[in-house]
Enzyme design. Structure first.
Site, PDB file in Angstrom:
ATOM      1  N   SER A  64      32.149  39.864  31.280  1.00 13.79           N
ATOM      2  CA  SER A  64      33.409  40.438  31.756  1.00 13.79           C
ATOM      3  C   SER A  64      33.315  41.108  33.115  1.00 13.79           C
ATOM      4  O   SER A  64      34.318  41.174  33.836  1.00 13.79           O
ATOM      5  CB  SER A  64      33.942  41.437  30.734  1.00 13.79           C
ATOM      6  OG  SER A  64      33.010  42.487  30.510  1.00 13.79           O
ATOM      7  N   HIS A  81      36.772  36.136  27.615  1.00 12.44           N
ATOM      8  CA  HIS A  81      37.185  35.781  28.977  1.00 12.44           C
ATOM      9  C   HIS A  81      37.057  34.285  29.268  1.00 12.44           C
ATOM     10  O   HIS A  81      37.308  33.861  30.397  1.00 12.44           O
ATOM     11  CB  HIS A  81      36.374  36.589  29.985  1.00 12.44           C
ATOM     12  CG  HIS A  81      36.605  38.056  29.886  1.00 12.44           C
ATOM     13  ND1 HIS A  81      37.606  38.703  30.573  1.00 12.44           N
ATOM     14  CD2 HIS A  81      35.966  39.009  29.145  1.00 12.44           C
ATOM     15  CE1 HIS A  81      37.576  39.999  30.262  1.00 12.44           C
ATOM     16  NE2 HIS A  81      36.602  40.199  29.412  1.00 12.44           N
ATOM     17  N   LYS A 135      44.264  38.368  26.963  1.00 10.32           N
ATOM     18  CA  LYS A 135      43.821  37.956  28.295  1.00 10.32           C
ATOM     19  C   LYS A 135      44.541  36.662  28.677  1.00 10.32           C
ATOM     20  O   LYS A 135      45.690  36.699  29.093  1.00 10.32           O
ATOM     21  CB  LYS A 135      42.301  37.854  28.313  1.00 10.32           C
ATOM     22  CG  LYS A 135      41.654  39.219  28.027  1.00 10.32           C
ATOM     23  CD  LYS A 135      40.164  39.164  27.960  1.00 10.32           C
ATOM     24  CE  LYS A 135      39.570  40.553  27.756  1.00 10.32           C
ATOM     25  NZ  LYS A 135      39.936  41.180  26.463  1.00 10.32           N
TER      26      LYS A 135
END
Length: 396
Positions: free
Chosen positions: A181, A209, A241
């Site tokens: 990240s 991610h 996300k």
């Protein structure tokens, strides 16, 4: 109480002296193209995790609103009581199909998913090897499990193998982020999967991610590496996300999901996410799968940013993902650079210890499919202006 307050204030003052004090900014409005008003200033945000630009998509907002009218604002109870709605169930089935797994299970947050998985699979007699730069939630999950924990050098599959070779334990787990990240680089999943198989270990990948962003269909880092369910038996993803909504999930076999339903305390003992969020995520998943241009656009923007940064002499991490760290080193210098960028209309967060190791503070630039070329070029120009040669530190 006064003694406690004095001690806490002294500790906070120490953080400020080291350039490590954190301040929340208040977002007052959100516009198209990542234009926001924050703390009274208009700027372009380059620090969210909204990689595909779906967080403000009207179709997803409409799905949430329509569902709220039908289902209300909250689940009202845990999944194992009355909180598991038809919308939650449909989303789990859709996520299982998306990831190519037998089942999927929703969690309220990615942090809770990681804690729940590791605590359900590992205990006092077990062994965990994990990447040194894993997300805090994986690090905490390993510590709290009671298992013997050994970290290995970042991105070094051979080091992981050595840890496993020296390990005892009834059950062995290898924990890693898919995309890291704060660095944006990918884990060597193919090598880790082969090592885990050879050492009779379970590979657990937190792909917060990578899911939605990487791979031909957005199925994540493991899919992009050509790995399937047998290679990565425990896959964790977040929905806040690339999906642009909220929550998390674990995907895997029937036996894994049933085990988590019974043993993951962060699933059993908490209220289910609001049903309208599940409805919004179902809409988001459909868009994510259909609109492949969003991932193509991200690839273009990452390349554009890196070309511009190289021409400007900026020091970047080795990343081909939307997370592009501009390496500085000193915490105070990183914070000063972030403030200077905001004054120029660019919002980029300064990342400092303990989020990253000491001496490796950076500006964490994140790109979205709905940024445009002019915004990326403008950010690079502002970074070049703010970060002169003396302010940068090249990090190995």
């Amino acid at each position: 109480m006064q003694g406690l307050d004095r001690a806490l204030k002294s500790a906070l003052s120490g953080l400020a002296d080291e350039g490590l004090y954190r301040t929340r900014r208040v977002v007052e409005s959100i516009g198209p193209g990542h234009r926001v008003r924050v703390d009274g200033s208009d700027c372009t945000a380059f620090c969210s995790n909204d990689y595909l630009g779906l967080a403000t998509d009207e179709r997803i907002a409409d799905a949430l609103g329509a569902s709220a009218s039908a289902w209300g604002a909250g689940a009202g109870a845990a999944h194992l009581v009355t909180g598991h709605s038809a919308l939650h169930h449909a989303l789990e089935e859709a996520l299982a199909d998306f990831t190519g797994r037998e089942r999927a299970l929703l969690f309220s947050t990615g942090y809770m998913a990681n804690l729940g998985v590791v605590s359900a699979l590992a205990g006092r007699d077990d062994f965990i090897a994990e990447d040194r730069l894993n997300h805090a939630s994986l690090i905490d999950a390993a510590r709290l499990s009671g298992a013997t924990v050994r970290r290995f050098r970042h991105g070094d599959a051979d080091a992981a193998d050595r840890r496993l070779a020296a390990a005892g334990g009834r059950r062995r787990l290898v924990l890693t982020d898919g995309v890291f990240s704060m660095d944006g680089d990918r884990a060597p999943l193919a090598k880790l999967a082969a090592i885990a198989s050879n050492r009779d270990a379970i590979l657990v990948v937190d792909d917060a991610h990578g899911i939605g962003v990487l791979g031909e269909h957005g199925a994540g880092t493991a899919a992009a590496a050509g790995l399937g369910p047998s290679d990565v038996p425990v896959l964790i993803g977040t929905l806040g996300k690339a999906f642009g909504t909220f929550g998390a999930f674990v995907a895997g076999s029937e036996a894994l999901i049933e085990t988590l339903i019974h043993k993951a305390r962060t699933y059993v003992y908490t209220t289910a996410p609001p049903p309208p969020v599940a409805a919004a995520t179902l809409a988001s998943l459909a868009i994510l799968r259909e609109e492949t241009w969003r991932r193509d656009r991200l690839v273009e923007l990452v390349a554009r940013f890196r070309r511009g940064a190289a021409a400007a002499g900026l020091v970047l991490g080795a990343s081909d993902t939307p997370i592009q760290p501009v390496l500085i080193g000193d915490s105070a210098a990183a914070l000063q650079a972030s403030e200077a960028l905001l004054e120029r209309g660019w919002w980029v967060s300064a990342i400092r210890p303990p989020t990253v190791p000491r001496g490796s503070a950076r500006l964490r630039v994140t790109l979205s499919a709905t940024h445009d070329d002019e915004q990326v070029d403008g950010l690079v120009a502002a970074l070049a202006e703010v970060l002169d040669t003396g302010a940068r530190v090249a990090l190995a």
